[in-house]
Write a protein that holds these residues in place. Sequence first.
Motif, mmCIF file in Angstrom:
data_model
loop_
_atom_site.group_PDB
_atom_site.id
_atom_site.type_symbol
_atom_site.label_atom_id
_atom_site.label_comp_id
_atom_site.label_asym_id
_atom_site.label_seq_id
_atom_site.Cartn_x
_atom_site.Cartn_y
_atom_site.Cartn_z
ATOM 1 N N ASN A 369 0.815 -1.224 0.000
ATOM 2 C CA ASN A 369 0.000 0.000 0.000
ATOM 3 C C ASN A 369 0.845 1.269 0.000
ATOM 4 O OD1 ASN A 369 -3.306 -0.200 1.573
ATOM 5 N ND2 ASN A 369 -2.448 -1.360 -0.096
ATOM 6 N N GLY A 370 2.142 1.141 -0.236
ATOM 7 C CA GLY A 370 3.012 2.304 -0.144
ATOM 8 C C GLY A 370 3.257 2.753 1.281
ATOM 9 N N LYS A 397 10.043 3.026 -3.760
ATOM 10 C CA LYS A 397 10.125 3.000 -5.215
ATOM 11 C C LYS A 397 11.254 2.113 -5.699
ATOM 12 C CE LYS A 397 10.405 6.060 -9.258
ATOM 13 N NZ LYS A 397 10.594 7.446 -9.721
ATOM 14 N N GLY A 398 12.377 2.099 -4.971
ATOM 15 C CA GLY A 398 13.539 1.348 -5.400
ATOM 16 C C GLY A 398 13.321 -0.165 -5.420
ATOM 17 N N ARG A 399 12.335 -0.647 -4.691
ATOM 18 C CA ARG A 399 12.034 -2.077 -4.686
ATOM 19 C C ARG A 399 11.198 -2.505 -5.874
ATOM 20 N NH1 ARG A 399 9.921 -3.310 1.355
ATOM 21 N NH2 ARG A 399 9.728 -5.381 0.469
ATOM 22 N N LEU A 400 10.711 -1.522 -6.635
ATOM 23 C CA LEU A 400 9.737 -1.816 -7.694
ATOM 24 C C LEU A 400 10.260 -1.542 -9.101
ATOM 25 C CD1 LEU A 400 6.675 -0.238 -5.887
ATOM 26 C CD2 LEU A 400 7.259 -2.663 -6.043
ATOM 27 N N GLY A 401 11.379 -0.866 -9.200
ATOM 28 C CA GLY A 401 11.910 -0.555 -10.519
ATOM 29 C C GLY A 401 13.136 0.337 -10.419
ATOM 30 N N ARG A 402 13.548 0.858 -11.533
ATOM 31 C CA ARG A 402 14.741 1.705 -11.590
ATOM 32 C C ARG A 402 14.423 3.117 -11.128
ATOM 33 N NH1 ARG A 402 15.520 1.138 -16.493
ATOM 34 N NH2 ARG A 402 14.778 3.156 -17.253
ATOM 35 N N ILE A 403 15.203 3.647 -10.228
ATOM 36 C CA ILE A 403 15.014 5.029 -9.773
ATOM 37 C C ILE A 403 15.798 5.982 -10.666
ATOM 38 C CG2 ILE A 403 15.425 6.627 -7.863
ATOM 39 C CD1 ILE A 403 14.957 4.407 -5.935
#
Length: 403
Positions: A369-370, A397-403
Amino acid sequence: MRLADTRPPFAGLAKLPEEALASLPTPCYLLDESQLRRNGEILLGVQQRTGCKILLAQKAFSNFDLYPLLAPYLAGTEASGLYESRLGKEELPDKENHVFCAAFRADEFDELLCCADHIVFNSPRQLKKFGPAAKAAGKSVGLRINPECSTQEGHAIYDPCAPGSRLGTTRAQWNAAAEKDPALLSLLDGLHFHTLCEQDADALAATLDAVEARFGDLLPQMQWLNFGGGHHITRPDYDLPTLERCITRMQQTYGVQVYLEPGEAWALNAGYLVTTVLDTLQNGETSLAILDMSAACHTPDVIEMPYRPPLLGAGEPGEKACTIRLGGPTCLAGDVVGDYSFAAPLAEGDKLIFGDMAIYTTCKNNTFNGMPLPPIWAMDETGSCRELVKFGYEEFKGRLGRI
């Protein structure tokens, strides 16, 4: 398995001044250094009286900022894979480094050999695949056994001896593998079992009887025997004499070095989760409070085990005037910590402190849920608090894709 936690976890908070509590952000984890030392002293005493070696199972507590505090008491670390093994090697390079995994990856094994001293395999197949390389690298090689002795009640998810378990090698599995490849035995330096979960020494004694009945003929050929984890050694009512008799009996009978690898015992009752009431509401006869912590995100064992953690100043449902169901702010309907009673209704802005929150929290939390990861603070023996680490949007955010 515990459904309600009635242990007294809050003695250390007597040193926490009101102004220090008021200054803590919420939610936040607060690690209690004096309680960690207390636990370490108990575990060191067991080692000194018996000659066993006790490892820190990092799966339960891996806050490495406090490893120097525990270092004088522990023999080494236990890991469940490459990253934990690497953490133990980096932070405690002079201590033993043990690792067990249900299945090791070939593309990680060379790096693992650079970290671990003891490598325990889950099956004869893994032993045959990786054991020769481990032996060639000078590592001590073990096999996890399944003595097929369940001492738990309740949730099979925490019972490695439940029917159909994937963890550990039964005697029938070992016999079949050894018949095909008699050289397997020559790879072994030790045997490992882990069958307990938050249990007393009577369960260990029963398990040892099963270990001897099924694998006793192999023990004289071993250098060590690892009793695994799940031993609640630092709980106030734990039966230390029975534990020490178990250790001494196995060491004297078989000439093995006994290891234990508890996780919870090192950090039991040595941490708190401080949270704030965001809202209160009434649904029929149920009074509810929404907190800024989430059971699903910040204390996942509350849902997974399940159990109701201790809460400072609160009672059992119906014990005090106001019974209130506490839950988190996520969309999960089951994001509920439990029902507690209070002398008066809760109000927005009230601070609550959950106990026994050093274990299976910071190493297991998530950002569903962020939800932000709570910062981690430490409290020294004077009650002074300091921030160890804080997290923000970048970690989510870093766990979900490229920052």
